[in-house]
Motif scaffolding. Sequence first.
Motif, PDB file in Angstrom:
ATOM      1  N   UNK A 133       0.848  -1.192   0.000  1.00  0.00           N
ATOM      2  CA  UNK A 133       0.000   0.000   0.000  1.00  0.00           C
ATOM      3  C   UNK A 133       0.881   1.238   0.000  1.00  0.00           C
ATOM      4  N   UNK A 135       1.176   4.774   0.798  1.00  0.00           N
ATOM      5  CA  UNK A 135       0.404   5.635   1.679  1.00  0.00           C
ATOM      6  C   UNK A 135       0.272   7.073   1.186  1.00  0.00           C
ATOM      7  N   UNK A 136       1.222   7.546   0.415  1.00  0.00           N
ATOM      8  CA  UNK A 136       1.117   8.953   0.016  1.00  0.00           C
ATOM      9  C   UNK A 136       0.145   9.131  -1.132  1.00  0.00           C
ATOM     10  N   UNK A 137      -0.289   8.048  -1.677  1.00  0.00           N
ATOM     11  CA  UNK A 137      -1.261   8.141  -2.757  1.00  0.00           C
ATOM     12  C   UNK A 137      -2.252   7.004  -2.531  1.00  0.00           C
ATOM     13  N   UNK A 144       6.777  -4.293  -7.433  1.00  0.00           N
ATOM     14  CA  UNK A 144       7.784  -3.813  -6.489  1.00  0.00           C
ATOM     15  C   UNK A 144       9.037  -4.677  -6.630  1.00  0.00           C
ATOM     16  N   UNK A 159      15.303   0.698  -5.470  1.00  0.00           N
ATOM     17  CA  UNK A 159      13.933   0.176  -5.530  1.00  0.00           C
ATOM     18  C   UNK A 159      13.262   0.662  -6.811  1.00  0.00           C
ATOM     19  N   UNK A 161       9.314   1.010  -7.616  1.00  0.00           N
ATOM     20  CA  UNK A 161       7.936   0.867  -7.141  1.00  0.00           C
ATOM     21  C   UNK A 161       7.008   1.438  -8.205  1.00  0.00           C
ATOM     22  N   UNK A 220      15.646   5.340  -6.379  1.00  0.00           N
ATOM     23  CA  UNK A 220      14.267   5.157  -5.913  1.00  0.00           C
ATOM     24  C   UNK A 220      13.310   5.574  -7.024  1.00  0.00           C
ATOM     25  N   UNK A 222       9.891   5.894  -8.213  1.00  0.00           N
ATOM     26  CA  UNK A 222       8.589   5.908  -7.570  1.00  0.00           C
ATOM     27  C   UNK A 222       7.579   6.548  -8.492  1.00  0.00           C
ATOM     28  N   UNK A 224       5.260   8.675 -10.257  1.00  0.00           N
ATOM     29  CA  UNK A 224       5.368   9.838 -11.126  1.00  0.00           C
ATOM     30  C   UNK A 224       6.362  10.862 -10.600  1.00  0.00           C
ATOM     31  N   UNK A 225       7.296  10.449  -9.787  1.00  0.00           N
ATOM     32  CA  UNK A 225       8.309  11.377  -9.304  1.00  0.00           C
ATOM     33  C   UNK A 225       8.947  12.083 -10.507  1.00  0.00           C
ATOM     34  N   UNK A 226       9.160  13.413 -10.439  1.00  0.00           N
ATOM     35  CA  UNK A 226       9.520  14.176 -11.636  1.00  0.00           C
ATOM     36  C   UNK A 226      10.802  13.720 -12.309  1.00  0.00           C
TER      37      UNK A 226
END
Lengths: 247, 356
Positions: A133, A135-137, A144, A159, A161, A220, A222, A224-226
Amino acid sequence: MRKSWLVFLLSISAYVLAAPVELKVNLRVGNQPLQWGQTYQTPQGQRYQIDLLKFYISEVALVRPDGREVRVDGLALAEFKRDGPTQGVSVMKLDVPAGQYRGLRFNVGVPRELNHLDAGTQQLPLGVNSGMYWAWNPGYIFYRLEGTAALPEGNQKWVIHMGTDAFRIPVRLHDLQTRRVQINIPPGGGGIALNLDVARAFEPGPGGVFVDWRKQSLRQLHGLSPETSLLMSVVYFNMQSAFSLAQ
Amino acid sequence: MRRRPMVWVGLLLGVGFVGWYFWPRSAPPPPVAEPPPSPSSPRILFAERSVPIPEDNPQTPAKVALGRKLFYDTRLSKDNTIACASCHRPEFAFSDGGKPVSTGIFGRKGSRNAPTLTNVGFRRHLFWEGRSPRLELQAVGPLTAHDEMGLEPEELAQRLQAIPEYVQAFQEVFGEPPSLRAVTYAIAAFERTLVSYNSPFDRYQAGDDQALSPAALRGMELFFSEKGDCFHCHVGPDFTDDEPRNTALYTVYKDIGLARATGKDEDVGKFKTPTLRNVALTAPYMHDGSIRTLREVVQHYNRGGEPNLNADALIRPLGLTDQEVDDLVAFLEALTDTSFTTNPALLPPGGQGGAP
């Protein structure tokens, strides 16, 4: 009238004769079985180990030779952890009519209608205890993959994700051009084995971009990280062809 | 038959009368202007608010006590060094005093400023981009994130199941062994007790005309005026509308904020309006902790921020004098509630940060 009875009976018999099938996955690096603790190299020569792989599999369907689909309800969480098996691991149990099939399709991810429920109230394989899960979204990590990179400054954890509805990975393992049968389910049931080449994630994308762990920000990946959205797209497209039917 | 025309005429007259009676008049009388608020006008006692409790996580004293123990327990992190309270410290109104970003396990740095937990039970959205709908789900983030506490759900459960006091407490509270889900529910219950409505501003609201300094009073007037224009976003009892906004902090945002979750261009650089309660204790400021002092924050808004296509429509140069900036800061400082930061019920159980 007689025809409709025949259809009804056939439907009933198809249900009754549903055969238990195990969907199994073999993890590969290229065409070799994945081994925990083994150091591999990306096409760019970066050395790494795989430590963890977990992914959701859902919306599974077997494709008949005539193109019709036998859909399978349910969702499963495939988990591969260090020191656990990597070959022939059962990830989902299916009940499908015995017969011959052109192939298989499924999605890696959680269907939209389940992805945005309150995870606090869901049970495994969903829910916060899944470890998937995000958590921020409000939604889940679909795929993963984690590991360790051997870098000049020492080992560094990385990672990948992949999540959000836009990154649900469609996998299509049926031949659209021919009616060639690839899967045969005998009346007593059986198994369908898939190969998953985890190293496909590291194949370069357009313009030669690749997952470069020398850059801290790329360790990392993640959603849609820019800084990583382009690379996530590359990994996403690579993953669509990372699965194959094991022969 | 002969009487039917008369019936119709009657009906028409009736309808006409009703229409005439209810038809809005062309020039309604102007509304009577509300008198401006004065110290003698009725005031609002925010302290009477009660935190909304979700149906699936009823508040009980035992659950709150368990959540409090967990909140201060460093064993909830991979390397046993980080508790929730490591980055949400009571003396800084449950923020991470003085640090732009917090330090997680193995010395790893986060990417955003740890927000205050003041009155967090009232927030409709959590995290800086507001993408977590409630406390029970928010807590999963820091507990599992690899640069914060970094524990897998399974590992966390195994750890707590090896501690008899926790096993007993979880059994009593939840009727089940420790799990990540139960941990987050207990911590959320404790966090809903982090209520703060006893600042000089609240005492002024309660009728103590001496509670605010002259500068703070002038600052309050500015805060709620169109000139200062703070109150459109910092609205309500907790001085936040809980909405994501682009405050023109940068022209190009390294952290794209809400767009990270939505993927929409118009959401780039949007972060949730933070509460201003206890804001003087929660420096540095903004989502990345890039502004050191309250005065500099006010000056940022006074300048109108940096050019940005997504900037909130309310962002513009305000034309505040230095004195007015100081007055606004004085008002913001008057939102500090020291009884909150020293409340024994919110501090580590037994005066120690750690074991239950």
